[in-house]
Scaffold this active site. Structure first.
Site: not given
Ligand code: NDP
Length: 451
Positions: A282, A194
């Site tokens: 949420y 989401k």
């Molecule tokens: P993070 O920033 O921690 O992780 C995002 C990952 O996306 C990065 O680590 C990277 O992985 C990849 N990525 C690729 N390109 C980019 C870029 N240009 N900038 C940043 N990241 C990039 O975010 P979250 O893990 O907190 O959130 C990710 C998703 O999960 C979102 O959609 C968020 O809304 C959702 N979410 C849902 C939750 C829930 O409870 N359902 C709770 C928290 C988040 P890599 O380095 O491996 O390429």
């Protein structure tokens, strides 16, 4: 080697402990009067020394014959029949669906990957990351084959990998549509985090791509598979609160630009919006699934601290109101600057239901207050992450459709964009949407794949 642990395994000490334990047990069996007399050495006779009791046996039973099943148990080591299974019991590894996790960020690493250990129908088989070193490190800990590591350029070659059935998109919001569509074209089913996408057009393109490629698309609305939230829906549907009149729903979580996960969340072109898109969703979701209705009108206000550079592009706090067809009104809030909180209260003619926390990862509480008093419902916590993944695995394997399909994600995007329209125009917005879900659909659990 001689250390303190050797002493623990001293066999003579072990015999001594068994003997003295037995003596105490025997005293317990004959009652407190005799136990006390053993201590009154001076007046009631000589006290027994526990050191004298090694090897002593004690008659504890009443002298009758034990049941046949009990006498049949062998005192020597041997296998026994299957016990009653009270915990989640996984299906055979070969029958579990293979998953690729896309984006190894905070949420993927801290919540989703560990949840595979609790899943019954899902198996982690591949990782997609732009950081090869991190991917290799994670793969080594989760037993993922090095050949199943992908990056964003060779992502489409997952089409040649039959081990991967489903991809889980855990990327910043602006990438959800592209990576969902590419996955569907590669023949993979999709679970997407989401909020579903930046706008309705992207949502529709994701739905179309999955439909054209005959793939399932599900949005990761974990609370709709979480037992406290499900029980709250059931209680409301069963009339525990009478007629619903009002709801308040709140979500707050501070955003920190020094953390990687806080950075893209503050860029409008990556996040789509601020606290509303990230966590206000949420509150919006819960207002819809708890009431079982879809809003017909929204109005909203936005406020961001002046001169706080975090809010140069996206909003901080939002209040929004929803009007439902029955006359029920909901007041919802979201914020990036308050302390962490998430809660819902539903006010009916006969009672009040409170979920607090409502959308936590591991802890929930459901309370209902009526004329008869307040009760807190005792409900077992489960891994909602494993539950949502297993739901999609079962849908893919057995047939049926996911409880939270692309259309459910698109409805939230439609409503959140109406909320922004109201906040920026200062006027209420009437909602044009035919989207509806039945009462049965709302209480579907993760194990009900509907196939
Ligand atoms: P993070 O920033 O921690 O992780 C995002 C990952 O996306 C990065 O680590 C990277 O992985 C990849 N990525 C690729 N390109 C980019 C870029 N240009 N900038 C940043 N990241 C990039 O975010 P979250 O893990 O907190 O959130 C990710 C998703 O999960 C979102 O959609 C968020 O809304 C959702 N979410 C849902 C939750 C829930 O409870 N359902 C709770 C928290 C988040 P890599 O380095 O491996 O390429």
């Amino acid at each position: 080697m001689s250390d303190s642990s050797d002493a623990t395994f001293d066999p003579s000490r072990r015999r001594f402990l068994q003997g003295s334990g037995g003596a105490l047990l025997a005293m317990g069996a004959v009652g407190p009067a005799m136990a006390q007399s053993a201590g009154d050495a001076g007046t009631q006779g000589a006290a027994l020394s526990s050191a004298e009791l090694g090897g002593e046996t004690f008659e504890l039973g009443n002298g009758t014959q034990p049941p046949e099943e009990v006498s049949a148990v062998s005192p020597s080591a041997r296998g026994r029949p299957m016990p009653e299974i009270e915990q989640r019991y996984p299906v055979e590894p070969k029958r579990r669906l293979g998953w690729a996790v896309v984006g190894l960020g905070d949420f993927a690493l801290n919540q989703i990957l560990p949840a595979f250990g609790e899943s019954e129908h899902s198996r982690l088989v591949a990782l997609v990351s732009g950081d090869r070193d991190k991917a290799q490190q994670v793969a080594s800990r989760y037993g993922v084959d090095e050949e199943n590591l992908y990056d964003y350029d060779n992502y489409d070659s997952m089409a040649d990998n039959d081990e991967i059935d489903i991809v889980f998109i855990i990327l910043p919001v602006n990438m959800h549509a592209e990576y969902t569509i590419r996955a569907a074209k590669a023949g993979k089913h999709v679970l997407c985090e989401k909020p579903m996408a930046m706008d309705e057009q992207e949502c529709q393109a994701m739905i179309d791509a999955c439909r054209e490629n005959d793939r399932q698309l599900m949005i990761a609305y974990r609370e709709q598979y979480e037992p406290h939230n499900l029980e709250a829906i059931r209680q409301i549907q069963d009339g525990a609160l009478g007629e619903l009149r009002l709801m308040t729903l709140n979500a707050g979580s501070p955003v920190d630009p020094e953390e990687p996960r806080g950075q893209w969340r503050l860029r409008k072109e990556m996040a789509g919006g601020g606290s509303l898109y990230d966590i206000g969703i949420y509150a919006l979701q819960a207002a819809r699934y708890l009431s079982g209705e879809e809003p017909i009108e929204v109005s909203a206000m936005i406020s961001s601290p002046e001169d706080d550079p975090r809010f140069a592009e996206v909003e901080d706090s939002v209040t929004f109101q929803l009007r439902f067809p029955s006359g029920l009104l909901a007041t919802c809030t979201s914020s990036f600057t308050t302390a962490q909180h998430n809660m819902a209260s539903v006010f009916g003619t006969d009672g009040t239901l409170t979920l607090e926390p409502m959308s936590d990862y591991y802890q929930h509480e459901l309370r209902i207050l009526t004329d008869e008093g307040e009760k807190s419902l005792d409900i077992q916590e489960i891994s909602q992450f494993a539950a949502e993944m297993d739901h999609l695995s079962q849908v893919v394997r057995e047939g049926g459709s996911p409880k939270t399909p692309g259309e459910e994600g698109m409805q939230d995007i439609h409503l959140m964009r109406a909320i922004y329209a109201s906040a920026t125009s200062g006027r209420p917005v009437r909602i044009e949407s035919d989207y509806r879900r039945s009462a049965e659909e709302l209480v579907r659990t993760s194990d009900d794949h509907g196939g």
